[in-house]
Design a protein around this motif. Structure first.
Motif, mmCIF file in Angstrom:
data_model
loop_
_atom_site.group_PDB
_atom_site.id
_atom_site.type_symbol
_atom_site.label_atom_id
_atom_site.label_comp_id
_atom_site.label_asym_id
_atom_site.label_seq_id
_atom_site.Cartn_x
_atom_site.Cartn_y
_atom_site.Cartn_z
ATOM 1 N N PHE A 183 13.328 11.124 -2.620
ATOM 2 C CA PHE A 183 13.583 10.397 -3.848
ATOM 3 C C PHE A 183 15.040 9.917 -3.825
ATOM 4 O O PHE A 183 15.846 10.327 -3.002
ATOM 5 N N LYS A 184 15.367 9.057 -4.764
ATOM 6 C CA LYS A 184 16.744 8.624 -5.015
ATOM 7 C C LYS A 184 17.414 8.154 -3.717
ATOM 8 O O LYS A 184 16.811 7.401 -2.945
ATOM 9 N N GLN A 185 18.630 8.591 -3.447
ATOM 10 C CA GLN A 185 19.366 8.081 -2.292
ATOM 11 C C GLN A 185 19.053 8.829 -1.003
ATOM 12 O O GLN A 185 19.746 8.673 0.001
ATOM 13 N N SER A 186 17.976 9.606 -1.012
ATOM 14 C CA SER A 186 17.533 10.242 0.224
ATOM 15 C C SER A 186 16.652 9.325 1.060
ATOM 16 O O SER A 186 16.205 9.729 2.132
ATOM 17 N N GLY A 187 16.394 8.125 0.575
ATOM 18 C CA GLY A 187 15.711 7.181 1.445
ATOM 19 C C GLY A 187 14.637 6.350 0.794
ATOM 20 O O GLY A 187 14.440 6.375 -0.424
ATOM 21 N N LEU A 188 13.944 5.597 1.650
ATOM 22 C CA LEU A 188 12.859 4.707 1.249
ATOM 23 C C LEU A 188 11.664 4.960 2.152
ATOM 24 O O LEU A 188 11.804 5.003 3.373
ATOM 25 N N GLY A 189 10.492 5.119 1.563
ATOM 26 C CA GLY A 189 9.285 5.290 2.355
ATOM 27 C C GLY A 189 9.035 6.736 2.748
ATOM 28 O O GLY A 189 9.792 7.653 2.402
ATOM 29 N N ARG A 190 7.946 6.933 3.492
ATOM 30 C CA ARG A 190 7.531 8.257 3.925
ATOM 31 C C ARG A 190 7.095 8.220 5.383
ATOM 32 O O ARG A 190 6.609 7.213 5.878
ATOM 33 N N GLU A 191 7.288 9.354 6.071
ATOM 34 C CA GLU A 191 6.786 9.540 7.417
ATOM 35 C C GLU A 191 5.799 10.686 7.405
ATOM 36 O O GLU A 191 6.032 11.705 6.766
ATOM 37 N N GLY A 192 4.695 10.511 8.133
ATOM 38 C CA GLY A 192 3.682 11.556 8.198
ATOM 39 C C GLY A 192 2.464 11.210 7.361
ATOM 40 O O GLY A 192 2.568 10.645 6.273
ATOM 41 N N GLY A 193 1.283 11.543 7.889
ATOM 42 C CA GLY A 193 0.049 11.322 7.148
ATOM 43 C C GLY A 193 -0.313 9.862 6.977
ATOM 44 O O GLY A 193 0.207 8.967 7.658
ATOM 45 N N GLU A 194 -1.207 9.608 6.049
ATOM 46 C CA GLU A 194 -1.694 8.250 5.813
ATOM 47 C C GLU A 194 -0.576 7.305 5.405
ATOM 48 O O GLU A 194 -0.577 6.117 5.759
ATOM 49 N N SER A 195 0.408 7.814 4.669
ATOM 50 C CA SER A 195 1.484 6.948 4.192
ATOM 51 C C SER A 195 2.279 6.345 5.341
ATOM 52 O O SER A 195 2.779 5.223 5.247
ATOM 53 N N SER A 196 2.423 7.075 6.457
ATOM 54 C CA SER A 196 3.187 6.521 7.569
ATOM 55 C C SER A 196 2.397 5.438 8.289
ATOM 56 O O SER A 196 2.976 4.465 8.792
ATOM 57 N N ILE A 197 1.090 5.562 8.346
ATOM 58 C CA ILE A 197 0.267 4.488 8.913
ATOM 59 C C ILE A 197 0.413 3.230 8.068
ATOM 60 O O ILE A 197 0.577 2.115 8.580
ATOM 61 N N GLU A 198 0.368 3.392 6.759
ATOM 62 C CA GLU A 198 0.525 2.239 5.866
ATOM 63 C C GLU A 198 1.879 1.573 6.059
ATOM 64 O O GLU A 198 2.011 0.350 5.956
ATOM 65 N N ALA A 199 2.913 2.376 6.387
ATOM 66 C CA ALA A 199 4.257 1.836 6.540
ATOM 67 C C ALA A 199 4.395 0.941 7.768
ATOM 68 O O ALA A 199 5.358 0.169 7.857
ATOM 69 N N PHE A 200 3.476 1.051 8.722
ATOM 70 C CA PHE A 200 3.539 0.229 9.924
ATOM 71 C C PHE A 200 2.447 -0.838 9.963
ATOM 72 O O PHE A 200 2.161 -1.393 11.021
ATOM 73 N N THR A 201 1.858 -1.125 8.814
ATOM 74 C CA THR A 201 0.829 -2.158 8.725
ATOM 75 C C THR A 201 1.123 -3.110 7.573
ATOM 76 O O THR A 201 1.869 -2.784 6.643
ATOM 77 N N GLU A 202 0.532 -4.281 7.667
ATOM 78 C CA GLU A 202 0.525 -5.242 6.562
ATOM 79 C C GLU A 202 -0.902 -5.344 6.055
ATOM 80 O O GLU A 202 -1.868 -5.271 6.834
ATOM 81 N N LEU A 203 -1.053 -5.538 4.758
ATOM 82 C CA LEU A 203 -2.368 -5.668 4.149
ATOM 83 C C LEU A 203 -2.685 -7.150 3.982
ATOM 84 O O LEU A 203 -1.908 -7.904 3.399
ATOM 85 N N LYS A 204 -3.808 -7.569 4.526
ATOM 86 C CA LYS A 204 -4.212 -8.973 4.492
ATOM 87 C C LYS A 204 -5.511 -9.112 3.685
ATOM 88 O O LYS A 204 -6.456 -8.330 3.863
ATOM 89 N N SER A 205 -5.574 -10.122 2.808
ATOM 90 C CA SER A 205 -6.794 -10.444 2.064
ATOM 91 C C SER A 205 -7.456 -11.663 2.688
ATOM 92 O O SER A 205 -6.783 -12.634 3.041
ATOM 93 N N VAL A 206 -8.771 -11.602 2.823
ATOM 94 C CA VAL A 206 -9.537 -12.704 3.412
ATOM 95 C C VAL A 206 -10.665 -13.083 2.455
ATOM 96 O O VAL A 206 -11.383 -12.208 1.961
ATOM 97 N N TYR A 207 -10.788 -14.388 2.224
ATOM 98 C CA TYR A 207 -11.826 -14.924 1.336
ATOM 99 C C TYR A 207 -12.814 -15.722 2.175
ATOM 100 O O TYR A 207 -12.429 -16.590 2.964
ATOM 101 N N LEU A 208 -14.121 -15.439 2.019
ATOM 102 C CA LEU A 208 -15.147 -16.142 2.779
ATOM 103 C C LEU A 208 -16.272 -16.582 1.857
ATOM 104 O O LEU A 208 -17.038 -15.751 1.357
ATOM 105 N N PRO A 209 -16.416 -17.931 1.583
ATOM 106 C CA PRO A 209 -17.547 -18.402 0.791
ATOM 107 C C PRO A 209 -18.841 -18.291 1.594
ATOM 108 O O PRO A 209 -18.851 -18.532 2.814
ATOM 109 N N LEU A 210 -19.933 -17.955 0.919
ATOM 110 C CA LEU A 210 -21.224 -17.781 1.596
ATOM 111 C C LEU A 210 -22.158 -18.970 1.365
ATOM 112 O O LEU A 210 -23.248 -18.994 1.899
ATOM 113 N N THR A 211 -21.724 -19.946 0.574
ATOM 114 C CA THR A 211 -22.497 -21.156 0.325
ATOM 115 C C THR A 211 -21.555 -22.346 0.360
ATOM 116 O O THR A 211 -20.334 -22.186 0.444
ATOM 117 N N ASP A 212 -22.084 -23.524 0.315
ATOM 118 C CA ASP A 212 -21.282 -24.751 0.275
ATOM 119 C C ASP A 212 -20.901 -25.129 -1.146
ATOM 120 O O ASP A 212 -20.256 -26.156 -1.361
#
Length: 504
Positions: free
Chosen positions: A472-501
């Motif tokens: 917390f506070k001035q001890s840093g930003l982000g987390r290492e370890g567990g699921e949170s560290s995987i999220e820290a090395f990825t970007e989240l992308k949204s994709v939209y796909l219409p199924l009709t014309d």
């Protein structure tokens, strides 16, 4: 008898350190080298290459080329999983060699690296095994349409790109793993800079990763001091993310440097962690030994999460101090290869002078010196040794209680009740860790929820590969370890796909 580590250097077979760029080992383009002096003896241990800005350019270019090629970032999950598990096995196989290299680098005793999980090779292997398990679970979501015609709304997690991983010197096994394992599991490529005070251990860990089959260019290594090597890396425009563990000053510089290209940043920046010792602690002597041990054993207080403030309830204050003195008296120093040695010297003469300066400041500000406070002499004169130091009756507003000393110095602060204990504990710019010692489970849990810190131990403290670690506070930003560290090395992308014309 004069202390020396030279026989150990020869038995380990230490060789000159080189850069690792695009699958090739070699010297720095400028021809400069760094001579590492052992902190316990002042002896020259070995030399390694100092990278230039051009070498950093080459490392980042290799990582970018490897990332864009998809050799690793698009590799099938099974390929990445098997390689990470294979590497974990190699770490375990070479554990004794790696521990010896660390003793030559930062003088952490074999007695400590062999028995304390957080500083062992085993923790690094476990971190790689844990993150290997995430590779085939980097999924997104398929969401129902919110409005409009028939379509799919989906999310994907994708690797963030080229990662600059900058390591401190004090815990190479854990921190190499905490940065490199999630980055590789996510599909990133890495440019790694070890500390100039702990390089040979990291280079051997890299060699083993290459032996495990990591493709060329996926991991590149530049060695040397923060200026110029680290500075060239954090300011490089083609680095997508910086993951750093170290001082607040460097952390602030990284944030400034990241602004130009909006780099993603993970920072772990130290702490002034409190141990709250209540009168009903289940074993007061063990609590005192745990707190003092964290500040003196192994790294001699040169650990970001060490409980360097002991907040002790007045009813057991004197008893705690007596037990703390007894623990301090049991700490031994010397050759890190000697199984009877329990603690290391400070990492360099600059840190030695810094810690001695804080001790003098504590005396000037009126804290009561209970034990220690001096540089160790005799056979240890050539090293950077300071004995276990305990100050009592410390004002929580004083320098000893406010600033991270990074040495074997414990500040003991009395408190009256739970409310005061929580107030004192949270009255700090830091928020990395804390410990609560109490036999009252309800109080221990209640207090832990009130503390503004990233990791709380109740009647003990441990680092786990699957738990997030950060502050917390001035001890840093982000987390290492567990699921949170995987999220820290990825970007989240949204994709939209219409199924009709049909028009939306």
């Amino acid at each position: 008898m004069t202390l020396t580590v030279q026989p150990h250097r020869e038995s380990v077979g230490l060789k000159a350190g080189q850069l690792y760029l695009d699958g090739q080992w070699g010297p720095g383009s400028g021809g400069e080298t760094w001579t590492h002096l052992h902190p316990a003896t002042g002896e020259a241990v070995g030399e390694f290459a100092v990278a230039t800005a051009s070498d950093v350019d080459a490392a980042v270019a290799a990582a970018r080329k490897a990332f864009e090629s998809g050799t690793w970032s698009n590799a099938r999950a099974g390929v990445r999983i098997k390689l990470l598990h294979r590497y974990a096995g190699l770490l375990r196989e070479h554990a004794e060699e790696l521990r010896a290299l660390q003793a030559l680098d930062n003088s952490v005793p074999l007695s400590f690296s062999g028995s304390i999980y957080a500083t062992s090779v085993e923790v690094a292997a476990d971190v790689f095994d844990h993150h290997a398990g995430w590779v085939d679970k980097l999924g997104g979501q398929t969401l129902p349409p919110y409005q409009g015609g028939d379509h799919l709304a989906m999310t994907f997690r994708e690797p963030i790109g080229v990662v600059a991983a900058i390591l401190p010197w004090n815990a190479p096994f854990l921190l190499f793993a905490q940065k490199v394992a999630p980055a590789l599991a996510a599909g990133c490529t890495v440019v790694l800079k070890p500390s100039e005070y702990c390089t040979f251990t990291v280079l051997r860990m890299v060699e083993l990763l290459i032996e495990a089959g990591l493709p060329e260019g996926t991991l590149n290594v530049v060695t040397g001091p923060g200026d110029p090597v680290g500075e060239a890396l954090i300011t490089h425009p083609d680095v997508d993310k910086v993951s750093f563990t170290g001082s607040r000053g460097v952390g602030r510089r990284i944030i400034e440097a990241s602004a130009g290209t909006l780099k993603r940043v993970s920072l772990e920046l130290g702490g002034k962690s409190p141990a709250l010792v209540f009168a009903d602690a289940p074993n007061l002597g063990l609590a005192a030994a745990t707190v003092v041990g964290a500040v003196t054993m192994g790294l001699s207080g040169q650990a970001c999460v060490a409980n360097t403030r002991a907040l002790v309830q007045r009813e057991v204050y004197d008893e705690f101090l007596a037990a703390a003195q007894g623990m301090a008296a049991a700490i031994t120093y010397g050759d890190p290869f000697d199984p009877g040695v329990l603690a290391s010297p400070l990492i360099n003469p600059r840190q030695l002078e810094r810690v001695l300066g804080y001790i003098e400041k504590g005396k000037e500000e009126g804290a009561r010196l209970v034990t220690g406070g001096e540089r160790l002499g005799g056979d240890l004169t050539a090293g950077n040794f300071v004995g276990p130091t305990i100050f009592a009756d410390v004002d929580n507003d004083s320098t000893l209680a406010r600033e991270e000393i990074f040495g074997p110095v414990l500040a003991v602060v009395p408190f009256t009740d739970e409310e005061e204990a929580v107030r004192l504990a949270n009255d700090t710019e830091y928020g990395l860790g804390a410990s609560v010692f109490s036999a009252d489970a309800q109080r221990a849990f209640r207090v832990s929820r009130k503390l503004r810190a990233g990791t709380i131990g109740i009647n003990g403290f441990q680092v786990e590969p699957h738990l997030p670690f950060g502050g917390f506070k001035q001890s840093g930003l982000g987390r290492e370890g567990g699921e949170s560290s995987i999220e820290a090395f990825t970007e989240l992308k949204s994709v939209y796909l219409p199924l009709t014309d049909e028009m939306m």
